[in-house]
Design a protein around this motif. Structure first.
Motif, short mmCIF file in Angstrom:
data_model
loop_
_atom_site.label_atom_id
_atom_site.label_comp_id
_atom_site.label_asym_id
_atom_site.label_seq_id
_atom_site.Cartn_x
_atom_site.Cartn_y
_atom_site.Cartn_z
N GLY A 54 69.27 80.19 67.21
CA GLY A 54 69.37 78.53 65.70
C GLY A 54 70.86 78.72 65.61
N GLU A 55 72.31 79.09 65.18
CA GLU A 55 73.20 78.91 65.33
C GLU A 55 73.86 77.85 66.13
OE1 GLU A 55 74.94 82.79 64.80
OE2 GLU A 55 74.68 83.21 62.22
N LEU A 56 73.88 78.06 67.52
CA LEU A 56 74.37 77.46 68.41
C LEU A 56 73.25 76.39 69.01
CD1 LEU A 56 75.99 77.82 70.66
CD2 LEU A 56 75.18 78.45 71.89
N THR A 57 72.17 76.05 68.76
CA THR A 57 71.35 75.34 69.21
C THR A 57 70.63 73.38 67.91
OG1 THR A 57 69.49 75.87 69.30
CG2 THR A 57 70.43 75.94 71.44
N GLY A 58 70.32 75.04 66.60
CA GLY A 58 69.84 73.98 65.39
C GLY A 58 68.15 74.56 65.54
N LEU A 59 67.82 74.75 67.16
CA LEU A 59 65.86 74.59 66.85
C LEU A 59 65.17 76.17 66.86
CD1 LEU A 59 66.31 73.62 71.08
CD2 LEU A 59 66.03 72.32 68.59
N LYS A 60 64.40 75.97 66.38
CA LYS A 60 63.18 76.98 65.47
C LYS A 60 62.32 77.23 66.31
CE LYS A 60 66.13 77.24 60.83
NZ LYS A 60 65.45 77.34 59.30
N ASN A 61 61.79 78.17 66.57
CA ASN A 61 60.27 78.10 66.78
C ASN A 61 60.34 77.57 68.37
OD1 ASN A 61 58.81 79.07 64.49
ND2 ASN A 61 59.21 77.12 63.59
N VAL A 62 61.42 78.10 68.88
CA VAL A 62 61.23 77.56 70.42
C VAL A 62 60.86 79.30 71.57
CG1 VAL A 62 62.90 76.34 70.78
CG2 VAL A 62 63.68 78.54 70.92
N TYR A 63 60.37 79.04 72.88
CA TYR A 63 59.86 80.18 73.69
C TYR A 63 61.15 81.30 73.48
CZ TYR A 63 58.16 82.75 77.48
OH TYR A 63 57.56 83.39 78.28
N MET A 64 60.95 82.22 73.38
CA MET A 64 62.13 83.24 73.43
C MET A 64 60.83 84.83 73.72
SD MET A 64 64.80 84.63 70.72
CE MET A 64 65.75 83.15 70.79
N GLU A 65 61.81 85.13 74.84
CA GLU A 65 60.93 86.14 75.33
C GLU A 65 61.90 87.27 75.55
OE1 GLU A 65 59.60 87.74 80.25
OE2 GLU A 65 58.38 85.97 78.87
N GLN A 66 61.49 88.57 75.06
CA GLN A 66 63.21 89.62 75.29
C GLN A 66 62.84 90.49 77.07
OE1 GLN A 66 62.62 93.24 72.32
NE2 GLN A 66 63.22 94.39 74.54
N LEU A 67 63.85 90.13 77.11
CA LEU A 67 64.77 90.69 78.92
C LEU A 67 64.87 91.85 78.86
CD1 LEU A 67 65.03 89.06 81.33
CD2 LEU A 67 67.50 88.89 80.60
N TYR A 68 65.81 92.83 78.28
CA TYR A 68 66.37 93.98 78.83
C TYR A 68 67.40 94.44 77.77
CZ TYR A 68 67.67 96.93 82.68
OH TYR A 68 67.59 98.16 83.19
N THR A 69 67.20 96.05 78.05
CA THR A 69 68.03 96.48 77.15
C THR A 69 69.49 96.29 78.10
OG1 THR A 69 66.90 96.44 75.44
CG2 THR A 69 69.06 98.61 75.81
N PHE A 70 71.02 96.14 78.33
CA PHE A 70 71.50 96.44 78.65
C PHE A 70 72.15 97.74 78.01
CE2 PHE A 70 70.43 92.81 80.20
CZ PHE A 70 70.78 92.82 81.68
N GLY A 71 72.82 98.81 78.25
CA GLY A 71 74.22 99.97 77.56
C GLY A 71 74.88 100.45 78.61
N ASN A 72 74.81 100.23 80.09
CA ASN A 72 76.53 100.81 80.00
C ASN A 72 77.36 101.15 79.28
OD1 ASN A 72 79.08 101.38 81.94
ND2 ASN A 72 77.35 101.05 83.58
N VAL A 73 77.70 102.43 79.60
CA VAL A 73 78.81 103.00 78.24
C VAL A 73 80.00 102.31 78.68
CG1 VAL A 73 80.41 105.02 78.08
CG2 VAL A 73 77.26 105.17 79.02
N LYS A 74 80.34 101.54 79.60
CA LYS A 74 81.86 100.84 79.66
C LYS A 74 81.29 99.73 79.27
CE LYS A 74 84.17 104.73 82.09
NZ LYS A 74 84.70 104.88 83.12
N ARG A 75 80.01 99.04 79.84
CA ARG A 75 80.33 97.59 79.69
C ARG A 75 80.93 96.36 78.12
NH1 ARG A 75 77.06 94.84 75.74
NH2 ARG A 75 76.60 93.59 77.23
#
Length: 220
Positions: A54-75
């Protein structure tokens, strides 16, 4: 630190695009990244992702899906940061363009994505692979379209998602066999060839059948 990053995809009628920001803060100031932020202590994960969108597009209630967790120590070079990533599909014409610009947000075609910070290129690649997989089985592509559209416009979208031209006859047959489209009785007056029929999505059937395996995307 727990962060949320969002891959926001849109379709302009010809190209599949992704919304990126040019960072005006350190680290990596002046470079390109996904839109993201830290999860607040009192905030649910999905709420955090919706807030960032919402902060970037002003949109709400759009299609959104959790993808993956990225946790490399040095990312993250500053401190250990785990990022839970989402992808969102939006109608590119619906978002608040001025709001996006105020956040240094700009649309890029997938072929012209600039170098991204940290592991954000890996995130984008993984999101695109997931969209391609799901679009072959489920009708998520409709989330990227305007309310009324033609079958050629719909095929342009899927051509853009997969990066090659699909067989038009097979695509039309499979799309119509889903029974998800309603003929509006209107014609596309802006068509350069013969006027194409305008369709709209049967929203009730779409919601009921969303998780069904349609296999409507012909790969040949």
């Amino acid at each position: 630190m727990l962060a949320v990053d969002c891959c926001i995809f849109g379709f302009d009628g010809e190209n599949l695009k992704i919304l990126l920001i040019k960072r005006n803060f350190e680290p990596e100031q002046g470079k390109w990244s996904l839109m993201g932020g830290f999860l607040r202590a009192d905030e649910d994960l999905d709420a955090g992702a919706q807030r960032i969108l919402g902060e970037l597009t002003g949109l709400k209630n759009v299609y959104m899906e959790q993808l993956y967790t990225f946790g490399n120590v040095k990312r993250d070079p500053v401190e250990r940061t785990v990022s839970i990533c989402f992808f969102a599909l939006i109608n590119i014409h619906d978002h608040d363009q001025e709001l996006a610009k105020s956040q240094n947000g700009y649309w890029f075609t997938l072929a012209k994505v600039p170098p991204l910070i940290f592991d954000h290129k890996e995130i984008v690649d993984k999101a695109l692979a997931q969209i391609r997989y799901k679009a072959a089985l489920h009708p998520i592509g409709f989330e990227l379209l305007p309310e009324r559209f033609t079958i050629p416009q719909l095929q342009n979208l899927y051509d853009a998602i997969y990066g090659f031209t699909l067989d038009r006859r097979n695509f039309r047959r499979k799309i119509l066999s889903t029974n998800l489209l309603i003929d509006t009785g209107e014609k596309n007056e802006n068509s350069s060839t013969k006027k194409a029929v305008m369709y709209k999505l049967d929203q009730e059937k779409y919601e009921k059948q969303f998780n069904a395996f349609h296999y409507f995307m012909s790969m040949k």
